[in-house]
Design a protein around this motif. Structure first.
Motif, PDB file in Angstrom:
ATOM      1  N   GLN A   1       0.851  -1.178   0.000  1.00 16.38           N
ATOM      2  CA  GLN A   1       0.000   0.000   0.000  1.00 16.38           C
ATOM      3  C   GLN A   1       0.895   1.238   0.000  1.00 16.38           C
ATOM      4  N   PRO A   2       0.630   2.203  -0.868  1.00 19.62           N
ATOM      5  CA  PRO A   2       1.559   3.333  -1.011  1.00 19.62           C
ATOM      6  C   PRO A   2       1.788   4.107   0.271  1.00 19.62           C
ATOM      7  N   GLU A   3       0.732   4.334   1.067  1.00 19.74           N
ATOM      8  CA  GLU A   3       0.905   5.137   2.280  1.00 19.74           C
ATOM      9  C   GLU A   3       1.873   4.459   3.252  1.00 19.74           C
ATOM     10  N   ASP A   4       1.733   3.128   3.397  1.00 23.63           N
ATOM     11  CA  ASP A   4       2.624   2.400   4.315  1.00 23.63           C
ATOM     12  C   ASP A   4       4.047   2.344   3.778  1.00 23.63           C
ATOM     13  N   ALA A   5       4.174   2.149   2.472  1.00 24.07           N
ATOM     14  CA  ALA A   5       5.512   2.107   1.874  1.00 24.07           C
ATOM     15  C   ALA A   5       6.224   3.438   2.034  1.00 24.07           C
ATOM     16  N   LEU A   6       5.520   4.553   1.796  1.00 22.70           N
ATOM     17  CA  LEU A   6       6.127   5.876   1.952  1.00 22.70           C
ATOM     18  C   LEU A   6       6.546   6.104   3.395  1.00 22.70           C
ATOM     19  N   ALA A   7       5.735   5.619   4.330  1.00 21.13           N
ATOM     20  CA  ALA A   7       6.083   5.789   5.744  1.00 21.13           C
ATOM     21  C   ALA A   7       7.376   5.059   6.084  1.00 21.13           C
ATOM     22  N   VAL A   8       7.550   3.858   5.534  1.00 19.64           N
ATOM     23  CA  VAL A   8       8.783   3.104   5.791  1.00 19.64           C
ATOM     24  C   VAL A   8       9.997   3.846   5.227  1.00 19.64           C
ATOM     25  N   LEU A   9       9.868   4.353   3.998  1.00 17.92           N
ATOM     26  CA  LEU A   9      10.989   5.067   3.384  1.00 17.92           C
ATOM     27  C   LEU A   9      11.309   6.336   4.160  1.00 17.92           C
ATOM     28  N   ARG A  10      10.273   7.040   4.588  1.00 22.03           N
ATOM     29  CA  ARG A  10      10.505   8.263   5.357  1.00 22.03           C
ATOM     30  C   ARG A  10      11.247   7.951   6.662  1.00 22.03           C
ATOM     31  N   THR A  11      10.849   6.840   7.307  1.00 19.53           N
ATOM     32  CA  THR A  11      11.482   6.487   8.581  1.00 19.53           C
ATOM     33  C   THR A  11      12.934   6.078   8.375  1.00 19.53           C
TER      34      THR A  11
ATOM     35  N   LEU B   1      -2.987  13.969   4.998  1.00 17.78           N
ATOM     36  CA  LEU B   1      -3.564  12.755   4.433  1.00 17.78           C
ATOM     37  C   LEU B   1      -4.050  11.826   5.541  1.00 17.78           C
ATOM     38  N   TRP B   2      -3.260  11.695   6.582  1.00 20.19           N
ATOM     39  CA  TRP B   2      -3.621  10.823   7.702  1.00 20.19           C
ATOM     40  C   TRP B   2      -4.932  11.268   8.322  1.00 20.19           C
ATOM     41  N   GLN B   3      -5.093  12.576   8.529  1.00 18.18           N
ATOM     42  CA  GLN B   3      -6.327  13.026   9.164  1.00 18.18           C
ATOM     43  C   GLN B   3      -7.527  12.929   8.217  1.00 18.18           C
ATOM     44  N   ARG B   4      -7.261  13.042   6.882  1.00 16.08           N
ATOM     45  CA  ARG B   4      -8.356  12.805   5.931  1.00 16.08           C
ATOM     46  C   ARG B   4      -8.865  11.369   6.066  1.00 16.08           C
ATOM     47  N   VAL B   5      -7.931  10.430   6.211  1.00 20.40           N
ATOM     48  CA  VAL B   5      -8.292   9.020   6.271  1.00 20.40           C
ATOM     49  C   VAL B   5      -8.850   8.639   7.647  1.00 20.40           C
ATOM     50  N   HIS B   6      -8.409   9.368   8.691  1.00 19.83           N
ATOM     51  CA  HIS B   6      -8.850   9.068  10.065  1.00 19.83           C
ATOM     52  C   HIS B   6      -9.483  10.317  10.687  1.00 19.83           C
ATOM     53  N   PRO B   7     -10.575  10.795  10.121  1.00 22.74           N
ATOM     54  CA  PRO B   7     -11.162  12.037  10.639  1.00 22.74           C
ATOM     55  C   PRO B   7     -11.694  11.892  12.067  1.00 22.74           C
ATOM     56  N   GLN B   8     -11.912  10.658  12.500  1.00 23.00           N
ATOM     57  CA  GLN B   8     -12.476  10.459  13.823  1.00 23.00           C
ATOM     58  C   GLN B   8     -11.427  10.516  14.924  1.00 23.00           C
ATOM     59  N   LEU B   9     -10.136  10.524  14.554  1.00 23.27           N
ATOM     60  CA  LEU B   9      -9.072  10.466  15.551  1.00 23.27           C
ATOM     61  C   LEU B   9      -8.496  11.847  15.837  1.00 23.27           C
ATOM     62  N   ARG B  10      -8.141  12.056  17.066  1.00 25.80           N
ATOM     63  CA  ARG B  10      -7.496  13.293  17.499  1.00 25.80           C
ATOM     64  C   ARG B  10      -6.035  13.269  17.066  1.00 25.80           C
TER      65      ARG B  10
ATOM     66  N   LEU C   1      -7.168  19.468  -2.807  1.00 27.97           N
ATOM     67  CA  LEU C   1      -6.984  18.230  -3.544  1.00 27.97           C
ATOM     68  C   LEU C   1      -7.923  17.144  -3.040  1.00 27.97           C
ATOM     69  N   SER C   2      -8.301  16.241  -3.956  1.00 28.27           N
ATOM     70  CA  SER C   2      -9.027  15.037  -3.564  1.00 28.27           C
ATOM     71  C   SER C   2      -8.066  14.108  -2.832  1.00 28.27           C
ATOM     72  N   ASN C   3      -8.608  13.062  -2.227  1.00 27.65           N
ATOM     73  CA  ASN C   3      -7.740  12.114  -1.516  1.00 27.65           C
ATOM     74  C   ASN C   3      -6.724  11.473  -2.459  1.00 27.65           C
ATOM     75  N   ALA C   4      -7.181  11.116  -3.671  1.00 31.17           N
ATOM     76  CA  ALA C   4      -6.255  10.508  -4.634  1.00 31.17           C
ATOM     77  C   ALA C   4      -5.154  11.488  -5.015  1.00 31.17           C
ATOM     78  N   GLU C   5      -5.549  12.736  -5.286  1.00 29.31           N
ATOM     79  CA  GLU C   5      -4.549  13.751  -5.646  1.00 29.31           C
ATOM     80  C   GLU C   5      -3.625  14.044  -4.473  1.00 29.31           C
ATOM     81  N   LEU C   6      -4.165  13.995  -3.263  1.00 29.39           N
ATOM     82  CA  LEU C   6      -3.337  14.222  -2.083  1.00 29.39           C
ATOM     83  C   LEU C   6      -2.282  13.125  -1.954  1.00 29.39           C
ATOM     84  N   GLY C   7      -2.670  11.889  -2.302  1.00 30.22           N
ATOM     85  CA  GLY C   7      -1.692  10.803  -2.294  1.00 30.22           C
ATOM     86  C   GLY C   7      -0.546  11.061  -3.256  1.00 30.22           C
TER      87      GLY C   7
END
Length: 820
Positions: free
Chosen positions: A73-83, A102-111, A174-180
């Motif tokens: 999944q691109p989001e997880d792969a990018l996180a690994v490379l960033r780390t 992007l994280w808050q778009r995907v998890h709007p319910q989380l603080r 941007l849309s979520n896809a464009e944000l990715g």
């Protein structure tokens, strides 16, 4: 001991290729990719580890292991490379902010706080922002995060870089896809910037886990789009990708061919095999030779043998073949499980339902416990959506235990199973998560090996594949047919003809006329079967594209007269098409209407093709209102049929039409057409779209852009061997040259276009146009005049010839200006 932990042997050729790539990558102005290619078990993962260990500390390194499902999944792969890169000193200020959005778009319910936000501890920017926010629950808009950097960052340069970044400024729109895409871009850009002081190397392992079944021609169904997007932006370093098949990304964009270098990983030479066994403690010469020979140089086998030896040295006494090694690998598998594994080895891919089908058919355990036990073994390779494949090195040994009769029976049952899957997926809007046409290809494969498939049935499957998944499905069927026939020189000739026919139709969709003619060179051929008739139609269409219009018309006529059913309808359509290009609009339109009347509601694609043909006829007669209405009718039919090829061609035709009626819109539509046609690889349509764009740019006075677009048109049309299309582009380029004051070159180009029209026996209406254009320029060229005289005799337009010539004069005014 894990193979990854054992001593490294050989691979000098790959090491040399890596060293050379490493030296040039940091200085390269574009991405650099080294593709390490080899079969499963050949040692690619161990090689990547060794390359990383050998890499100088002057490089930053990171590894992306696609065998881990989450990292596909691109989001997880990018996180690994960033780390990984962040731990080596790369500052990802802008990426961290964008990723948080992007994280808050995907998890709007989380603080968003230190316990939830990604990289909160690794990123000094985010950690300070979170501290300063003092626990406010929602602030994860890009604008809000950027504003908070004023207090969070003291370094003026870093602060200004964030505040002025145009990508960050635009994130909230941007849309979520464009944000990715934006997040990927920012990671790549910040890594590129950091590479100026210290270059990087990225290792990507097991590409086939992301794209387990690449399509013929190199394409996939988009699973690797994010990876291509990322690697295409990584300048200033080297990416090493390990895969079982060569990366064929040039199928998407030919520029990839320039940046990818291939390094094959072959079997270990005998000396390296013996060294590996010696290092593992197997020193007795006879044993070494026996194991080394049986391994075929594949480290996977060698490591199995070593593991067996370490468990019990005496067990290797009789190990003389790979079969013995595999049997030792299976020694702890229950007998019933081994038997069903043998059956599953006949399937290229399988899931729980396929497993149950075979288990029940052969009275073997087929319950959930057995399934979970089998799929837990390392030789059962997981694919997407719950599908599996057995390790390819195990398949041959497992199948050797099955008689030919049993294998044929398994193939027959799997053919029935895949046909049921086709029906099931056809009822799902998303195709069940995999390509809707893949089960069709599997049904053909198993039908062939069961010995129960006729040539006409192959075509039936291929037609369904086209309707469900496009040309790629057909290409896969052709590949399987070719492989089947290569192993059986005495196979039914009709199957070979079916393969030729499907390949010819596929090549034709790409505009590769010359390859089709080479595949089917006979002009006089029998057309007594549906398959032979379809092959004749494909060969005739190739000759039409190549400029052999008379020969093509004869071949179309033969099929029209000697066949019936759907293939006769196709022949009638093609015959109407060529009549129109030869100037017999009356005959063409009459035949086209007859063909349309022969098509029921289930023949939406051919009905759409006929409406599009009539559109083209009216457009060549310069009746733009009628052409526009017919194009809308054709598009509606294509949409109902969900035909991607027809819809892409509509875009090309609309750009061509608007070049006459709305040039600004035509430029935009031609760009969209190019995008669609490049995805499909249709060179002749790409050439037509470039021509339409150049025509519109000529009318808009954008002469430099028009000249560039004509060059693009020439390149694509020449690749396709589309002579009449190239001549038509020449005619319109002559109008551009006239507007630019190049009088001599204008006349030369008009003469060349006319000569090609005559040679190809097409476009008499355009021959009239070239003659009129010359007269407007004050040139009474005798050759053009003679060609125009013959063209008038050949033309049968709707309405009068005088009316057509008046409309031709109006059209010339659009491109050349008012005469006089």
């Amino acid at each position: 001991m894990s193979a990854l932990q054992r001593q490294f042997f050989n691979r000098e050729a790959v090491l040399t290729a890596y060293d050379e790539a490493l030296q040039s990558a940091a200085r390269a102005p574009e991405p650099r990719i080294l593709n390490i290619v080899g079969i499963g078990g050949i040692g690619k993962s161990r090689l990547l580890q060794e390359l990383r260990n050998r890499t100088d500390h002057g490089f930053r390194t990171a590894r992306l292991d696609l065998q881990i499902p989450a990292l596909r999944q691109p989001e997880d792969a990018l996180a690994v490379l960033r780390t990984e890169f962040g731990a080596q000193g790369v500052k990802f200020d802008r990426f961290d902010i964008a990723y948080a959005v992007l994280w808050q778009r995907v998890h709007p319910q989380l603080r968003m706080d230190r316990s939830n936000a990604p990289f909160a501890e690794e990123s000094d920017v985010l950690s300070k922002i979170l501290d300063d926010a003092m626990g406010f629950p929602v602030f994860g808009t890009a604008a809000g995060l950027v504003r908070l950097t004023d207090r969070a960052i003291s370094n003026r340069h870093r602060k200004q870089r964030i505040k002025s970044d145009p990508t960050l400024q635009d994130l909230d729109n941007l849309s979520n896809a464009e944000l990715g895409y934006a997040v990927t871009y920012l990671l790549a850009e910040e890594l590129r910037e950091a590479s100026r002081e210290r270059p990087f190397v990225l290792y990507v392992d097991a590409y086939e886990a992301l794209v387990p079944t690449p399509l013929p021609g190199g394409k996939s169904f988009g699973a690797d789009a994010w990876l291509r997007d990322l690697l295409g932006q990584l300048h200033g370093g080297l990416t090493v990708v390990a895969s079982r098949e060569r990366l064929q990304w040039a199928a998407y964009d030919e520029d990839w061919a320039r940046v990818i270098r291939y390094a094959p990983v072959e079997g270990l030479p005998m000396a390296a095999r013996l060294d590996l066994l010696t290092a593992a403690g197997i020193t007795e010469r006879r044993r070494q030779q026996s194991i080394a020979t049986a391994s075929m140089g594949v480290p996977f086998y060698l490591h199995l043998a070593v593991d067996t030896y370490l468990e019990n040295p005496a067990q290797l006494e009789t190990a003389r073949t790979s079969e013995h090694i595999v049997q030792r690998f299976l020694q702890h598998v229950a007998p019933d499980e081994v038997r069903i594994l043998e059956l599953l080895s006949v399937a290229r891919t399988f899931d729980f339902a396929a497993f149950q089908t075979l288990g029940k058919a052969f009275s073997l355990p087929a319950h959930q416990l057995t399934w979970e036990s089998l799929t837990a073994y390392s030789f059962a390779y997981p694919l997407a959506q719950g599908w599996y494949r057995l390790h390819q090195l195990m398949v041959a040994a497992l199948q050797a235990h099955l008689s030919q009769a049993v294998k044929q029976s398994v193939h027959a049952r799997l053919r029935s199973y895949w046909e049921e899957v086709v029906e099931r997926f056809g009822r799902l809007s998303d195709g069940g998560g995999i390509s809707r046409s893949s089960p069709l290809r599997e049904a053909v494969y198993h039908g062939l090996h069961a010995g129960s498939l006729t040539a006409e049935q192959v075509h039936h499957y291929a037609d369904r594949g086209m309707a469900m998944g496009g040309r790629q499905a057909v290409d896969g069927i052709v590949k399987d047919l070719r492989d089947y026939l290569a192993a059986r020189p005495g196979a039914d000739r009709s199957l070979r003809e079916a393969a030729d026919c499907l390949e010819a139709e596929s090549l034709l969709s790409l505009g590769n006329a010359r390859a089709v003619i080479d595949l089917a060179p006979e002009v006089d051929r029998r057309v007594d079967t549906v398959v032979s008739a379809r092959l004749s139609l494909a060969a005739a269409n190739a000759r039409r594209i190549a400029g052999e219009s008379g020969t093509a018309a004869q071949m179309f006529q033969q099929v029209w007269e000697e066949q019936d059913g759907p293939v006769r309808i196709s022949a009638g359509f093609c015959l109407a098409d060529i009549k129109m290009w030869q100037g017999d609009f009356v005959g063409a339109f009459g035949l086209a209407e007859d063909v349309y009347g022969m098509c029921g509601a289930d023949k939406r694609v051919i009905r759409a093709d006929v409406r599009r043909l009539l559109h083209l006829g009216h457009r060549f007669l310069l009746d733009f209102d009628s052409a526009d209405a017919l194009l809308d009718e054709a598009e509606a039919e294509y949409r109902q049929a969900d035909d991607p090829f027809g819809l892409a061609n509509i875009r090309t035709n609309r750009a061509e039409l608007w070049a006459f009626t709305d040039p600004e819109a035509a430029v935009v539509e031609a760009g969209a057409a190019l995008t669609a046609q490049r995805e499909l690889g249709a060179q002749h349509e790409i050439g037509k779209a470039y021509t339409a764009m150049a025509m519109a740019q000529t009318r808009l006075g954008e002469f430099d852009r028009a000249a560039s677009s004509f060059l693009g048109a020439y390149s694509a049309l020449d690749r396709a061997g589309y002579r009449s299309g190239r001549a038509r582009a020449d005619m319109f380029r002559a109008f551009l040259l006239s507007r630019m004051g190049e009088r001599e070159e204008t006349m030369s180009t008009l003469r060349r276009a006319t000569a090609e029209f005559v040679t190809c026996d097409v476009y008499p209406s355009l021959i009239l146009a070239t003659h009129q254009a010359a007269l407007r320029l004050g040139e009474d060229d005798p050759d053009l005049a003679a060609a125009a005289l013959r063209a008038r005799a050949d033309l049968r337009p709707l309405g009068t010839l005088d009316a057509l010539e008046r409309r031709t004069g109006d059209m010339l005014t659009l491109f050349l200006g008012t005469p006089g």
